[in-house]
Design an enzyme around this catalytic site. Structure first.
Site, PDB file in Angstrom:
ATOM      1  N   ASP A  99     -50.671  -7.662  22.207  1.00 33.00           N
ATOM      2  CA  ASP A  99     -49.902  -8.554  21.342  1.00 33.00           C
ATOM      3  C   ASP A  99     -48.724  -9.064  22.155  1.00 33.00           C
ATOM      4  OD1 ASP A  99     -48.831  -9.710  18.890  1.00 33.00           O
ATOM      5  OD2 ASP A  99     -50.024  -8.176  17.873  1.00 33.00           O
ATOM      6  N   ASP A 199     -48.073 -14.078  19.169  1.00 28.56           N
ATOM      7  CA  ASP A 199     -47.382 -14.015  17.881  1.00 28.56           C
ATOM      8  C   ASP A 199     -46.615 -15.317  17.603  1.00 28.56           C
ATOM      9  OD1 ASP A 199     -46.488 -11.954  15.803  1.00 28.56           O
ATOM     10  OD2 ASP A 199     -44.535 -12.610  16.522  1.00 28.56           O
ATOM     11  N   GLU A 251     -51.393 -16.877  16.937  1.00 28.01           N
ATOM     12  CA  GLU A 251     -51.055 -16.774  15.519  1.00 28.01           C
ATOM     13  C   GLU A 251     -49.982 -17.822  15.298  1.00 28.01           C
ATOM     14  OE1 GLU A 251     -48.746 -14.206  12.188  1.00 28.01           O
ATOM     15  OE2 GLU A 251     -47.957 -14.735  14.142  1.00 28.01           O
ATOM     16  N   HIS A 320     -52.709  -6.749   9.857  1.00 29.67           N
ATOM     17  CA  HIS A 320     -51.588  -5.905   9.441  1.00 29.67           C
ATOM     18  C   HIS A 320     -50.601  -6.679   8.560  1.00 29.67           C
ATOM     19  CE1 HIS A 320     -50.222  -8.342  12.701  1.00 29.67           C
ATOM     20  NE2 HIS A 320     -48.982  -7.977  12.478  1.00 29.67           N
ATOM     21  N   ASP A 321     -50.817  -7.986   8.408  1.00 27.47           N
ATOM     22  CA  ASP A 321     -49.902  -8.814   7.606  1.00 27.47           C
ATOM     23  C   ASP A 321     -50.466  -9.177   6.237  1.00 27.47           C
ATOM     24  OD1 ASP A 321     -47.955  -8.952   9.588  1.00 27.47           O
ATOM     25  OD2 ASP A 321     -48.808 -10.759  10.484  1.00 27.47           O
TER      26      ASP A 321
HETATM   27  C1  GLC Z   1     -46.149 -12.182  13.105  1.00 33.84           C
HETATM   28  C2  GLC Z   1     -46.618 -10.751  13.016  1.00 33.84           C
HETATM   29  C3  GLC Z   1     -45.806 -10.060  11.964  1.00 33.84           C
HETATM   30  C4  GLC Z   1     -44.362 -10.083  12.369  1.00 33.84           C
HETATM   31  C5  GLC Z   1     -43.875 -11.508  12.649  1.00 33.84           C
HETATM   32  C6  GLC Z   1     -42.584 -11.519  13.387  1.00 33.84           C
HETATM   33  O1  GLC Z   1     -46.381 -12.890  11.956  1.00 33.84           O
HETATM   34  O2  GLC Z   1     -47.991 -10.714  12.771  1.00 33.84           O
HETATM   35  O3  GLC Z   1     -46.244  -8.744  11.719  1.00 33.84           O
HETATM   36  O4  GLC Z   1     -43.564  -9.522  11.357  1.00 33.84           O
HETATM   37  O5  GLC Z   1     -44.791 -12.208  13.466  1.00 33.84           O
HETATM   38  O6  GLC Z   1     -42.767 -11.096  14.713  1.00 33.84           O
END
Ligand code: GLC
Length: 545
Positions: A99, A199, A251, A320-321
């Site tokens: 990640d 991310d 993402e 995980h989100d």
């Molecule tokens: C992304 C991650 C999430 C995190 C956010 C800030 O959306 O998947 O878990 O809280 O970024 O880094």
């Protein structure tokens, strides 16, 4: 097909290390726990692991707040464990995807500490702005609700944090920062990692700091998918990712298919794939905390929209989100097993790369929250605080937030029916879902008919079948039955997924059943049991008729 890259051929399994497997009894999952379970992941049929952050971090946002990109959080183990994980994974032909959090660091990062003290060159590594007429620099608000500006008396300035207060945004106008990022990426690639899950990758470069128009979050138009953002990714692609043959999946925040194509289409692509979330948000009302009834057709149409607009997607139903998919889009009561399998068939029969999240393969469900103390997640805690401030009564705000909190997906993986679900010898950092005595990996390995064994069969089919992996996608219809086809070189598969707890009938279904979520499908192919999914190899080619 020979020139097809590995990431179009493999199923990717996401590990959230805190909750995967604890090897040392401190209640938190760790790298040695993952090494112990590599055979399990290989036997499932996955071909790569995406590891949520394991870097050093004060864990305000469970590792998405990195305090040192070059070291491993002692909670998870050591760099030696990490090296062993990479080589043990490779020995089993599993790729490792790290990640990569580039938008922000932790406020405990050395760069930030030096930035606060105005020490060169770090003084300009973050986004600092002086007060305007004694007030905050603009009216933006953040992804976790509330403020994005934090005042630091030592500098007499505010810093920007689009997420938590402990997650200051980096300043991508500074070329020295980019040099540091490049160095760090090479460090990990030289260690042998195969790529990165990037991310919130479409908000790196803030174009202006004008006030935002009304919107959620306010100010987004000044930093989402800016030209500067594309330039940074092009630069990293040219100087690091391409020369190292590193895979990248982005993402992104509130991305549209058109925007996604600007990242992933063409020879000059900036990223290999992008996740989309529109289907997962299809039962939201403006923000994630307000939900309406799940309507299968609305959910499916969002998927179809992405299938049609983007050639190769990163497909997911969980992470995980997100709360657990079977609790949101299936039935986590009477039809838990059937609907979990049907959703698995969906994920594994779409065009694109399937991302499977730990526990999804056994139908793990949302957590039955009862007391406020069970909430761990920063985002949910912020939301509860804001809801209280605006006067939403306790039982209403708890109900709203509990059912969608990210904590639902973060409960420990249910390995067996022993104490703490076999996750840890001691009390886990987050409560175990009480259904672990029935829903667990050990039980499901033994039951031929389990969700886990269905996943294994379905992944094995996909791994050996080019039509399922590489075929085109064509929609037949959305609704109670999601009906679509995949075709390649004259072969066509029809996929029928019953999204209801009723028996359903479909006409003109002809062909050989390749797989049913029920194991053994009895009777005509056009009759589907509750939540049944079928893949049929068509013997009549409709397009030629
Ligand atoms: C992304 C991650 C999430 C995190 C956010 C800030 O959306 O998947 O878990 O809280 O970024 O880094």
């Amino acid at each position: 097909m020979e020139n097809t890259p590995w990431w179009k051929q493999r199923v990717i399994y996401q590990i959230y290390p805190m909750s995967f497997k604890d090897s040392n009894g401190d209640g938190v999952g760790d790298l040695r726990g993952i090494i112990e379970k590599l055979d399990y992941i290989r036997d499932l049929g996955a071909g790569a692991i995406w590891l949520s952050p394991v870097y050093d971090s004060p864990m305000e946002d469970n590792g998405y707040d990195i305090s040192d990109y070059y070291s491993i959080n002692p909670l998870f183990g050591t760099m030696r464990d990490m090296d062993e994980l990479i080589s043990e994974a490779h020995r089993r032909d599993l790729k490792i995807i790290m990640d990569l959090v580039l938008n922000h660091t932790s406020n405990q990062h050395e760069w930030f500490r030096k930035s606060v003290e105005d020490i060169e060159p770090y003084n300009d590594f973050y986004i600092w702005k002086p007060p305007i007429n004694g007030k905050k620099p603009n009216n933006w608000n953040g992804f976790f609700g509330g403020d994005v500006w934090e005042y630091v008396p030592a500098r007499g300035e505010y810093y920007l944090h689009l997420f938590g207060k402990g997650q200051p945004d980096l300043n991508y106008r500074n070329p020295l920062l980019l040099d540091e990022i490049k160095k760090m990426l090479k460090f990990w690639l030289d260690k042998g990692v195969d790529g990165f899950r990037c991310d919130v990758i479409n908000i790196l470069y803030k174009e202006s700091f004008e006030n935002g128009r009304f919107g959620l979050p306010r100010g987004l138009e000044h930093y989402r998918s800016t030209i500067g953002n594309h330039r940074i990714l092009q630069y990293l692609q040219e100087t690091v990712f391409r020369p190292y043959h590193a895979f990248t999946v982005g993402e992104s925040v509130l991305v549209t298919p058109e925007e996604a194509n600007n990242y992933v289409a063409g020879e000059e692509r900036e990223l290999d794939q992008i996740f989309y979330f529109d289907h997962l948000c299809s039962n939201q009302i403006v923000v994630k905390w307000f939900r309406k009834k799940f309507v299968p057709a609305v959910f499916q149409k969002q998927i179809v929209n992405w299938m049609n607009a983007v050639d190769w997607n990163a497909n997911s139903l969980e992470s995980h989100d997100q709360p657990r998919s079977v609790s949101c889009f299936g039935n986590d009561g009477r039809y838990l097993s059937s609907s979990a399998k049907m959703l698995g068939m969906l994920l594994l029969s779409l065009r694109g790369t399937p991302y499977l999240y730990q526990g999804e393969e056994i139908g793990m469900t949302n957590f039955p929250f009862r007391i406020p103390e069970d909430v761990r997640d920063l985002e949910a805690l912020n939301a509860l605080r804001i809801a209280k401030k605006i006067g939403i009564p306790a039982h209403v705000r708890q109900k709203m937030i509990w059912s969608v909190s990210r904590d639902n997906a973060r409960t420990p993986v249910q390995w067996d029916s022993s104490h703490n679900a076999g996750f840890s010898q001691n009390a886990p950092w987050i409560p175990v879902n009480p259904n672990y005595d029935t829903v667990n990996i050990n039980n499901q390995i033994k039951e031929e008919d389990s969700v886990l064994n269905f996943y294994k069969r379905m992944i094995a089919l996909r791994n050996t079948d080019e039509v399922l992996r590489l075929g085109d996608f064509q929609l037949s219809s959305c609704g109670e039955i999601f009906d679509f086809r995949r075709s390649l070189s004259g072969s066509t598969y029809r996929i029928l997924l019953n999204f209801t707890e009723k028996k359903q009938q479909k006409s003109n279904v002809e062909g050989i059943i390749l797989i049913s979520t029920l194991g053994d499908h009895k009777g005509p192919a056009g009759i589907l049991s509750p939540y049944e999914g079928l893949i049929i190899k068509e013997t009549v080619y409709h397009e030629k008729m």
